[in-house]
Structures are given as C-alpha cells and as structure tokens.
Motif scaffolding. Sequence first.
Motif, short mmCIF file in Angstrom:
data_model
loop_
_atom_site.label_atom_id
_atom_site.label_comp_id
_atom_site.label_asym_id
_atom_site.label_seq_id
_atom_site.Cartn_x
_atom_site.Cartn_y
_atom_site.Cartn_z
N HIS A 177 11.50 -5.53 -22.55
CA HIS A 177 12.46 -5.21 -23.47
C HIS A 177 13.95 -5.72 -22.83
CE1 HIS A 177 15.39 -3.11 -26.30
NE2 HIS A 177 14.22 -3.24 -26.97
N PHE A 178 14.65 -6.28 -23.74
CA PHE A 178 16.06 -6.69 -23.26
C PHE A 178 16.97 -5.83 -22.30
CE2 PHE A 178 20.49 -8.23 -24.24
CZ PHE A 178 20.56 -9.14 -23.31
N ASP A 179 17.07 -4.54 -23.15
CA ASP A 179 18.00 -3.37 -22.68
C ASP A 179 17.43 -3.02 -21.40
OD1 ASP A 179 19.57 -3.58 -24.66
OD2 ASP A 179 18.83 -2.27 -25.94
N GLU A 180 15.98 -2.83 -21.15
CA GLU A 180 15.27 -2.61 -20.13
C GLU A 180 15.80 -3.51 -18.76
OE1 GLU A 180 10.75 -2.11 -18.29
OE2 GLU A 180 11.10 -2.07 -20.34
N LEU A 181 15.73 -4.72 -19.05
CA LEU A 181 16.13 -5.61 -18.13
C LEU A 181 17.55 -5.79 -17.68
CD1 LEU A 181 13.73 -8.70 -18.77
CD2 LEU A 181 13.35 -7.20 -16.76
N LYS A 182 18.30 -5.48 -18.91
CA LYS A 182 19.79 -5.59 -18.63
C LYS A 182 20.08 -4.53 -17.57
CE LYS A 182 22.10 -5.00 -22.58
NZ LYS A 182 22.76 -5.08 -23.83
N SER A 183 19.37 -3.21 -17.92
CA SER A 183 19.95 -1.87 -16.84
C SER A 183 19.46 -2.32 -15.54
CB SER A 183 19.17 -0.84 -17.35
OG SER A 183 17.98 -1.13 -17.17
N LYS A 184 18.50 -3.55 -15.34
CA LYS A 184 18.33 -3.74 -13.90
C LYS A 184 19.15 -4.87 -13.27
CE LYS A 184 13.58 -2.34 -14.64
NZ LYS A 184 11.82 -2.89 -14.75
N ILE A 185 20.27 -5.49 -13.82
CA ILE A 185 20.88 -6.11 -13.09
C ILE A 185 21.48 -5.68 -11.92
CG2 ILE A 185 22.96 -8.00 -13.56
CD1 ILE A 185 20.36 -8.89 -14.89
N LEU A 186 21.73 -6.33 -10.84
CA LEU A 186 22.35 -5.77 -9.51
C LEU A 186 23.68 -5.94 -9.51
CD1 LEU A 186 19.83 -6.97 -7.03
CD2 LEU A 186 19.66 -4.55 -8.06
N PRO A 187 24.42 -4.99 -9.12
CA PRO A 187 25.77 -5.08 -8.99
C PRO A 187 26.12 -6.25 -7.85
CG PRO A 187 25.13 -2.87 -7.55
CD PRO A 187 23.84 -3.45 -8.56
N GLY A 227 27.39 -10.18 -16.03
CA GLY A 227 27.88 -10.93 -14.46
C GLY A 227 26.92 -11.91 -14.34
N LEU A 228 26.12 -12.55 -15.27
CA LEU A 228 25.54 -13.82 -15.03
C LEU A 228 26.55 -15.13 -15.37
CD1 LEU A 228 21.91 -12.81 -16.55
CD2 LEU A 228 23.03 -12.30 -14.20
N GLU A 229 25.98 -16.24 -14.81
CA GLU A 229 26.62 -17.33 -15.06
C GLU A 229 26.17 -18.22 -15.78
OE1 GLU A 229 28.24 -20.99 -12.35
OE2 GLU A 229 27.48 -19.22 -11.32
N PRO A 230 26.47 -18.82 -16.97
CA PRO A 230 25.74 -19.74 -17.65
C PRO A 230 26.06 -21.31 -16.73
CG PRO A 230 27.19 -18.50 -19.28
CD PRO A 230 27.58 -18.19 -17.82
N TRP A 231 25.21 -22.07 -16.75
CA TRP A 231 25.45 -23.17 -16.05
C TRP A 231 25.60 -24.49 -16.89
CZ3 TRP A 231 22.06 -27.44 -16.24
CH2 TRP A 231 20.87 -27.16 -16.62
N PHE A 232 25.60 -24.27 -18.26
CA PHE A 232 25.75 -25.24 -19.39
C PHE A 232 25.99 -24.54 -20.60
CE2 PHE A 232 21.18 -24.63 -19.87
CZ PHE A 232 20.93 -24.76 -21.14
N ASP A 233 26.72 -25.06 -21.52
CA ASP A 233 26.87 -24.59 -22.93
C ASP A 233 25.44 -24.22 -23.63
OD1 ASP A 233 28.60 -23.63 -24.81
OD2 ASP A 233 28.55 -25.22 -26.00
N PHE A 234 25.37 -23.19 -23.95
CA PHE A 234 23.89 -22.71 -24.75
C PHE A 234 23.91 -23.49 -26.12
CE2 PHE A 234 23.44 -18.29 -22.84
CZ PHE A 234 23.11 -18.71 -21.50
N GLU A 235 22.69 -23.86 -26.43
CA GLU A 235 22.78 -24.59 -27.83
C GLU A 235 21.58 -23.65 -28.70
OE1 GLU A 235 19.84 -26.53 -30.10
OE2 GLU A 235 19.36 -27.02 -28.03
N VAL A 236 21.82 -23.34 -30.06
CA VAL A 236 21.09 -22.92 -31.04
C VAL A 236 21.13 -23.92 -32.17
CG1 VAL A 236 20.39 -21.07 -32.45
CG2 VAL A 236 21.30 -20.68 -30.13
N SER A 237 20.14 -24.58 -32.55
CA SER A 237 20.24 -25.49 -33.33
C SER A 237 19.17 -25.10 -34.69
CB SER A 237 19.82 -26.97 -33.12
OG SER A 237 18.83 -27.05 -32.26
N ILE A 238 19.09 -25.68 -35.74
CA ILE A 238 18.35 -25.60 -36.82
C ILE A 238 17.46 -27.12 -37.12
CG2 ILE A 238 18.21 -24.90 -39.25
CD1 ILE A 238 20.97 -23.45 -38.76
#
Length: 455
Positions: free
Chosen positions: A14-24, A247-258
């Motif tokens: 689950h996304f919230d579960e993983l989000k809570s594990k992001i390290l400082p 606190g993660l770093e996108p390395w390109f502009d995300f894309e969502v297309s239809i």
Amino acid sequence: MISRQDGFIKNVAHFDELKSKILPYRERERIMDGWLRIRYKEVLPMIMKRSGIDAWVIACNEYNEDPVIKTLTPCAMFTARRTTILLMVLKGDEVKRYSITRPNVGLDEFYEAAWINQKDSIWCKDPSKAETQYECLARLLKENNVNKIGLNMSKDFAFADGLTKTMYDSITECFDDEMMSKIVSAEDLCVGWLETRTVPEMEAYNGIMQIAHALIDEAFSSKVIIPGVTTNHDVKYWMLNNVTDMGLEPWFDFEVSIIRNGMSGHDESEGTIAGIGQFEESEVIRQGDILHCDVGFRYLGLCTDTQENAYVLKHGEFDAPEGLKKALAQVNQFQDIVISNYKEGRSGNEILKLSLEEGKAAGLKPCLYTHPIGYDGHAAGPTIGLFDKQQGVPGRNGTYPLYNNTAYSLELNCKVSVPEWDNQEFALGLETDVLFTGDKVYYLGGRQENFHLIK
C-alpha cells in the motif's frame, strides 16, 4: 491488487505504508556513504582489472562536474571544489585513492589528501616543494610507476566524456613523452563503475521499485481519479507532488496520457508512437479511456523508470474489455522474449535483433527501446534498441556487452488491434525495471500483468 510476477516481492504494498518508510536525509546519507565504501572495495578493483587500466584520473571544475565524480565522492560533497582531481591507482587487489584538491567537506575521510604542498597557498606544508595540482598528479603517477593512465574521454558514452579540453591541456602540460604514451580512454572504466551494482544496492532496488509501483497503483485509482472531472494532468501533478513531498527527486517530467477509442494518435513520421500519448496536453478523463503513465524518480542514489496502463470502466463494466487484456498479454509476452535473450557477453544490438526476430515470429508487432538504469535514468551500459533505431544502435552504445549485476529499464511496446475498438491499431507500451544477476533476470518489484481499473 495488481499482479506482479518474478519480483523478489510479489504483491505491491500500500502506498501509505511505503511512504512511511522513506528514510530521513541523515539516514540516507549514512546508507549511501556505506555503499560507497563497499563499492571502493568490491567494484573499483574489479572494474580496473577488467579494463586493464591501473591509473584512473577524474578531473573537473566546480559547477562543471564530470558525470562520474558524484558517484565517487561522499554525500557531503555536493559539487567539486574549485578544481578537483581524484586519482585511483590499482595495487594488486586494492585501489589506492588520492584527492588532489584543497581540503574538502567529507572527502578527506574517503581519499588520501595528496596535495599538501600547494603552490601559492596558505596550506603549503613545505614551500621548497610547492607544486600545482597538475604537477602533483604527474608526480604521483610517476611514483606509482603506472602502465595505463585512463582519462575520461569518449565519443560514444557521454558519461565517460567528462574531461574538458582545457583540463586535458592543463594535465598533459605536466606529462613527459613516456607519460603521454600511456594515456588511454577510460570509457570502459567509467561505464563499468557506473553500471555495476553491489549486493546491498541490488537488494534495496527492489524496495525502491515497490515505491514506484505503489505510487502508480494509488494514482490510477478512484482515490485520485473521477471520470468526467479529473484531467490527465491532475494525475501527473498528483504523482509529482507526492514524490517531491516524500523528498524524492523526479529525474524527468512525469507523463500521464490518454489513449481513446477512435483517435488515430500521433504521426509516427514525427517521431512519436501512435497510440501512446494520444492526449498529452490536459484533457478530461472519460469512461472507456486507457491511461498511460511514465514516471521516474531517484531515491538513495538509484533511479526508477516505469510505464503502466489503466482502464476507466464504463457503466456496467467490471473489467477491461477482453481485447485490451489480450493486448496487454502480448506486451507481457514480448517482455519475456526480451529477458530470455539476456546473456552475459551479448551486446545490446544482439539482444535487440534476437528479440525482434522472436517477437515477430510469435505474431507480435514489437518495438524495443530498453536502456540501462542506475545512478541515472538513461544510464551507462548497453543500449538495447532506440525507438527510431530498430536495426541496431550505432557505436559502442549498441556493441557494449551485457555484464552481471546490472539493471535495466525494460521499455518496449507492441502494436495491437482490439475488436471492441473496431480493430483500431495502436501501440501499447510498458516499462519496468529489471535486474540481471547470476545470469538471470528479475523484475524488480514485479511487473504489470493486468490493467489498473478505475471504477
């Protein structure tokens, strides 16, 4: 929950579960610097022996850094300081590491500070022996009696071409004829260092990819999308906001297309894929649409690159149309064909040729454009096809061999036709990261085998 096959972990968390594990940040720094020490001990000697280079010089100026230098220095060193020169000398099974620069944040804990008699500096220990950085470099190379001096110069790999002309001139001004004769390209050394993953990095990569899969799983759901209201750009920025908030770093502009029934898609003569990304500008999502995303971020120094697909259910539907499910199965089939051709020593062009031939023989209409992934999204290593180069990739990018303990973004598509869409032909693409180790390929965190369903 979406099915994921052959990963170290089979079900996406689950996304919230993983989000809570992001390290400082402090903990990330400790882990990454620990990995660097392991890489000095295990990767660096192996790569230097394999390349036949016993002296590696990395030299650059502040804010004009060599692409390799950040991967060789601790987290506390964000940039080069003024002029920074690193020297690696292979001694048996170990590598002696020198820093030829001014006192530097964190660097002196990882490298022997060799420039102690700095000319015209308050740090000069013995004015009678004062020398420039380049004179210090030449002296150390002579004292170590090296055979081959690797400089970062390459016409094929940008990662291995970080030495500027000005820096090259400054270095070689201090070389005599014998030393000049020892200069070789450090191309294989740069690529080998960047592409090779250690055991802790490989283990962590699976969890990093779980974050990517879980992010998409959440975005491609009714928690985020209301058909008739939400736009594809709303979904894109929901993912970008969540990634940066963590606190993660996108390395390109995300894309969502239809991809929408009845739409012809983009013109392939313009270099775009018909089907993938029919609507890339902001467009309201409708029932019956396919959503396609392309998402990549960096965490703990390692990049992800993921493309998945969702289907927006119409009234009365409980699953994607059978034709779409069969189309996705064809793309999965081609994924399996590609990874079956991963053999150590094969070039990217060889894997490309074999995979396309087998895919076409199986009745597929495939297109393959897989790339290495690691410190960078489009990383160092063998390129296995480009969208516009299905006959082979020119230069060493296409002929460089596959090695174990490397990672790849398995990016590809198949042209498909769907009866429920009046047999309209379009390209359906997937991208997921894989690990090649022990002569086997593993889907990191699994892969998509069923459409995300938006109810």
